[in-house]
Design a protein around this motif. Structure first.
Motif, short mmCIF file in Angstrom:
data_model
loop_
_atom_site.label_atom_id
_atom_site.label_comp_id
_atom_site.label_asym_id
_atom_site.label_seq_id
_atom_site.Cartn_x
_atom_site.Cartn_y
_atom_site.Cartn_z
N ASP A 1 0.95 -27.05 17.99
CA ASP A 1 1.15 -28.21 18.87
C ASP A 1 1.85 -29.35 18.15
O ASP A 1 2.13 -30.38 18.75
CB ASP A 1 -0.19 -28.67 19.44
N LYS A 2 2.17 -29.18 16.88
CA LYS A 2 2.82 -30.23 16.10
C LYS A 2 4.28 -29.86 15.88
O LYS A 2 4.64 -28.69 15.84
CB LYS A 2 2.10 -30.40 14.77
N PRO A 3 5.12 -30.87 15.71
CA PRO A 3 6.55 -30.57 15.48
C PRO A 3 6.74 -29.86 14.14
O PRO A 3 5.90 -29.96 13.24
CB PRO A 3 7.20 -31.96 15.48
N LEU A 4 7.85 -29.15 14.01
CA LEU A 4 8.12 -28.39 12.80
C LEU A 4 8.14 -29.27 11.55
O LEU A 4 7.69 -28.86 10.49
CB LEU A 4 9.45 -27.64 12.92
N ASP A 5 8.63 -30.50 11.68
CA ASP A 5 8.71 -31.36 10.51
C ASP A 5 7.38 -32.02 10.15
O ASP A 5 7.30 -32.79 9.20
CB ASP A 5 9.81 -32.40 10.67
N TYR A 6 6.31 -31.69 10.88
CA TYR A 6 4.99 -32.21 10.54
C TYR A 6 4.60 -31.79 9.11
O TYR A 6 3.93 -32.55 8.40
CB TYR A 6 3.96 -31.68 11.54
N LEU A 7 5.01 -30.61 8.70
CA LEU A 7 4.66 -30.12 7.37
C LEU A 7 5.21 -31.02 6.26
O LEU A 7 4.70 -31.04 5.15
CB LEU A 7 5.16 -28.68 7.18
N ASN A 8 6.26 -31.76 6.57
CA ASN A 8 6.87 -32.68 5.62
C ASN A 8 6.53 -34.12 6.01
O ASN A 8 7.35 -35.01 5.93
CB ASN A 8 8.39 -32.48 5.56
N SER A 9 5.29 -34.33 6.44
CA SER A 9 4.88 -35.68 6.87
C SER A 9 3.78 -36.19 5.94
O SER A 9 3.05 -35.42 5.31
CB SER A 9 4.36 -35.65 8.31
N ALA B 1 10.22 -19.15 6.49
CA ALA B 1 10.32 -17.71 6.24
C ALA B 1 9.48 -16.91 7.25
O ALA B 1 9.91 -15.86 7.73
CB ALA B 1 9.86 -17.41 4.82
N MET B 2 8.31 -17.42 7.58
CA MET B 2 7.41 -16.67 8.47
C MET B 2 7.92 -16.61 9.91
O MET B 2 7.55 -15.70 10.65
CB MET B 2 6.00 -17.28 8.43
N THR B 3 8.74 -17.56 10.31
CA THR B 3 9.26 -17.54 11.68
C THR B 3 10.54 -16.73 11.78
O THR B 3 11.19 -16.73 12.83
CB THR B 3 9.54 -18.97 12.18
N GLY B 4 10.91 -16.06 10.72
CA GLY B 4 12.12 -15.25 10.75
C GLY B 4 13.37 -16.10 10.84
O GLY B 4 14.37 -15.71 11.43
N ASN B 5 13.30 -17.29 10.26
CA ASN B 5 14.45 -18.20 10.22
C ASN B 5 14.96 -18.56 11.61
O ASN B 5 16.15 -18.71 11.84
CB ASN B 5 15.58 -17.59 9.38
N GLN B 6 14.03 -18.70 12.58
CA GLN B 6 14.42 -19.03 13.95
C GLN B 6 14.94 -20.45 14.09
O GLN B 6 15.68 -20.75 15.00
CB GLN B 6 13.24 -18.80 14.90
N ALA B 7 14.52 -21.31 13.20
CA ALA B 7 15.03 -22.68 13.18
C ALA B 7 15.69 -22.90 11.82
O ALA B 7 15.43 -22.18 10.87
CB ALA B 7 13.89 -23.69 13.38
N GLU B 8 16.54 -23.89 11.74
CA GLU B 8 17.18 -24.20 10.46
C GLU B 8 16.15 -24.81 9.53
O GLU B 8 15.24 -25.52 9.95
CB GLU B 8 18.34 -25.18 10.66
N LEU B 9 16.30 -24.56 8.24
CA LEU B 9 15.39 -25.10 7.25
C LEU B 9 15.33 -26.63 7.34
O LEU B 9 14.26 -27.24 7.20
CB LEU B 9 15.82 -24.67 5.84
N GLU B 10 16.45 -27.24 7.63
CA GLU B 10 16.50 -28.69 7.76
C GLU B 10 15.53 -29.20 8.82
O GLU B 10 14.95 -30.27 8.69
CB GLU B 10 17.93 -29.13 8.09
N HIS B 11 15.33 -28.42 9.86
CA HIS B 11 14.42 -28.80 10.94
C HIS B 11 12.99 -28.95 10.41
O HIS B 11 12.25 -29.85 10.83
CB HIS B 11 14.48 -27.76 12.05
N TYR B 12 12.59 -28.08 9.48
CA TYR B 12 11.24 -28.15 8.92
C TYR B 12 11.06 -29.37 8.04
O TYR B 12 9.96 -29.90 7.92
CB TYR B 12 10.93 -26.88 8.12
N PHE B 13 12.12 -29.79 7.40
CA PHE B 13 12.03 -30.95 6.51
C PHE B 13 12.28 -32.28 7.21
O PHE B 13 11.67 -33.28 6.89
CB PHE B 13 12.99 -30.80 5.33
#
Length: 188
Positions: free
Chosen positions: A3-11, A88-100
């Protein structure tokens, strides 16, 4: 996490949760990072105080700390690891930049490149400040030579000196931060 955005991990919110987990619960292998950090680095810096206003996000804090030779607290390293692992676990479905950095914004372009651009300019200013009397460097017309030296040292061989100097001036205008290039005189 879903339920959190992908960039939450870098928050900073995620880092606070990690810090709480590391300091209150034993968590196997990951907890050993905390033990090592507390035995070695924590003696020099007893508080886990990170000025969140100084860094846009944990990734930026990680980059600056490594550049300065500072061992980042484990919660910062785990947050960065979480971004790569989720990617890596999502099979690179989003760009790495999106996670950061979150989703791309129109007219901003590649956020990672922009961050590194600003980082290089700030790093140049810190490096130049350690090179001696800044006024003397400007007065003697050595700024461009110092830029060449910095670009070579950082392996930024594709960056033109005049382009970097222009970028420094734009950065100064945009951020309002002090720069050794506060006047156009002596930038030779």
């Amino acid at each position: 996490m879903s339920d959190k955005p992908l960039d939450y991990l870098n928050s900073w919110e995620h880092v606070e949760e990690l810090r709480e987990t590391l300091t209150t619960r034993v968590n196997g292998r990951i907890h050993s990072l905390n033990d090592v950090w507390e035995r070695s680095y924590n003696k020099a810096v007893p508080e886990r105080v990170i000025d969140k206003d100084a860094y846009a996000n944990p990734h930026e804090a990680f980059m600056v700390m490594i550049e300065k030779g500072i061992y980042p607290p484990p919660e910062i390293m785990i947050a960065i690891h979480s971004c790569f692992k989720a990617y890596a676990m999502t099979g690179n479905q989003a760009e790495l930049e999106h996670y950061f950095f979150g989703p791309k914004r129109k007219s901003v372009g590649n956020h990672a490149a922009s961050v590194m651009h600003d980082f290089n300019i700030e790093d140049f200013h810190l490096w130049l400040a350690g090179e001696g009397d800044l006024q003397e460097i400007k007065r003697d017309g050595l700024v461009q030579k110092k830029i060449e030296e910095y670009l070579d040292m950082r392996g930024l061989y594709d960056t033109d000196v005049k382009t970097f100097l222009t970028a420094c001036r734009r950065w100064r205008k945009r951020t309002g931060r002090y720069s050794v290039l506060n006047s156009d005189q002596g930038d030779n």
